[in-house]
Design an enzyme around this catalytic site. Structure first.
Site, mmCIF file in Angstrom:
data_model
loop_
_atom_site.group_PDB
_atom_site.id
_atom_site.type_symbol
_atom_site.label_atom_id
_atom_site.label_comp_id
_atom_site.label_asym_id
_atom_site.label_seq_id
_atom_site.Cartn_x
_atom_site.Cartn_y
_atom_site.Cartn_z
ATOM 1 N N GLU A 1 7.692 28.790 32.107
ATOM 2 C CA GLU A 1 8.621 28.463 31.148
ATOM 3 C C GLU A 1 10.061 28.471 31.799
ATOM 4 O OE1 GLU A 1 6.559 29.449 26.983
ATOM 5 O OE2 GLU A 1 7.859 31.134 27.630
ATOM 6 N N ASN B 1 -5.869 30.191 31.895
ATOM 7 C CA ASN B 1 -6.924 30.026 30.824
ATOM 8 C C ASN B 1 -7.846 28.894 31.162
ATOM 9 O OD1 ASN B 1 -5.543 27.844 29.753
ATOM 10 N ND2 ASN B 1 -4.482 28.879 28.155
ATOM 11 N N ALA C 1 0.773 35.980 22.145
ATOM 12 C CA ALA C 1 0.923 36.908 23.231
ATOM 13 C C ALA C 1 -0.167 37.447 23.907
ATOM 14 C CB ALA C 1 2.095 37.800 22.927
ATOM 15 N N ALA C 2 -1.381 37.252 23.418
ATOM 16 C CA ALA C 2 -2.465 37.781 23.712
ATOM 17 C C ALA C 2 -2.749 37.620 25.247
ATOM 18 C CB ALA C 2 -4.019 37.373 23.277
ATOM 19 N N GLY C 3 -2.388 36.327 25.856
ATOM 20 C CA GLY C 3 -2.657 36.068 27.290
ATOM 21 C C GLY C 3 -1.292 36.690 28.047
ATOM 22 N N ASP C 4 -0.117 36.974 27.349
ATOM 23 C CA ASP C 4 0.755 37.645 28.145
ATOM 24 C C ASP C 4 0.225 39.024 28.267
ATOM 25 O OD1 ASP C 4 2.394 35.182 28.182
ATOM 26 O OD2 ASP C 4 3.311 35.718 26.181
#
Length: 314
Positions: free
Chosen positions: A145, A189, A259-262
């Site tokens: 980002e 992912n 934010a699960a991936g973060d």
């Protein structure tokens, strides 16, 4: 900044969240089921807070605007014990924002206005300070980002300094293979690994085939998040062969997947940097991200070390 510090270079966004009954169709107007909520976020900041809550020293490099959102984003990092000495307050661009639409099932649709994030490392003073910080870091964690050329430059700087680099290839964008080969851990992912390999990932076996292919191209470790199915990790076995590890996710009540991936990226980075065995590190990260989805908000919902360890023990 001590030599034990985890360094994150990435985005800071103010998440503007509304609850909606479902994702709208094209051209459709929906009434929100809640008032607007402002929650500190941004992939870089989320991952920094995720690691800090897991009990490790973290420094964040990024950029915010000289506006109320920027002030709030910095306050959130400091409240979570993240060192903000490398976050620049930009006098020309506004802080980044993310417009998040959240359904009752916990699914979301997100639109990001990058703002000051796209100026990270664009001035010589900040870039020099980040280069210096890398030489003292225990690990460097990056996402996409911020400008891609800066990400590529920092990956090379980390490699040259002998500092392990973890790259979360999100949001999905292609990077040259020679850059990816300098990464110690690549976190993707299903969509992101499909972009790199050209192979659709719909099942666990698809993830295995795609991740092994990337490993054979020279990427040391590839972690693939699979949502409610958990995650997989490909690493080198005892004899240099590709070793595939799978960790299913525990069943939880989903409140907010933001934010699960973060959380996963931060937790995996912490566990591997601490020297946990790959299968233990993967389990730690999956359980941490499962805890995250049980709580609302990007940074407010991130779990502590004590919560993750209690969940693992239970």
């Amino acid at each position: 900044m001590s030599n034990n510090t985890m360094l994150v270079v990435g985005s800071l966004n103010m998440d503007q969240i509304v609850h909606i009954p479902r994702i709208p169709l094209r051209g459709e107007t929906l009434l929100s089921t809640s008032s607007l909520k402002l929650v500190p976020g941004g992939k870089g900041a989320n991952q920094a807070v995720a690691m800090a809550r897991l009990g490790v020293p973290v420094s964040m490099a990024g950029r915010v605007g000289s506006d109320p959102f920027g002030e709030a984003l910095l306050r959130s990092l400091r409240a979570n014990n993240v060192d903000t000495g490398l976050v620049v307050v930009d006098q020309e661009e506004n802080s980044g924002v993310a417009l998040i639409y959240l359904t009752p099932a916990g699914d979301n649709a997100i639109v990001v206005a990058a703002g000051a994030n796209m100026r990270v490392g664009q001035d010589r003073e900040q870039l020099s300070a980040i280069f210096e910080a890398i030489t003292h870091a225990r690990v460097l964690l990056l996402q996409l980002e911020i400008p891609l050329e800066i990400v590529s430059t920092l990956i090379a700087a980390g490699r040259n300094a002998g500092v392990p680099v973890v790259l979360n290839l999100a949001p999905a964008q292609a990077l040259p293979q020679e850059i990816l080969q300098q990464v110690e851990v690549l976190v993707v992912n299903e969509t992101e690994i499909a972009l790199l390999t050209g192979q659709q990932v719909n099942e666990l076996e698809d993830a295995r085939v795609a991740a092994v292919a990337l490993h054979r191209q020279g990427i040391a470790r590839i972690a693939v998040t699979l949502g409610a199915q958990g995650a997989a990790l490909v690493t080198a076995g005892e004899h240099g062969e590709a070793r595939f590890i799978y960790q299913p996710a525990p069943a939880v009540q989903v409140v907010d997947t933001t934010a699960a991936g973060d959380c996963f990226a931060g937790a995996l980075t912490v566990a591997l940097t601490e020297g946990q065995a790959p299968e233990h590190a993967l389990r730690f990260a999956v359980y941490a991200s499962a805890l995250k989805v049980t709580k609302f908000g990007a940074q407010p919902g991130l779990p502590t070390r004590q919560e993750v360890e209690a969940f693992l023990a239970g």
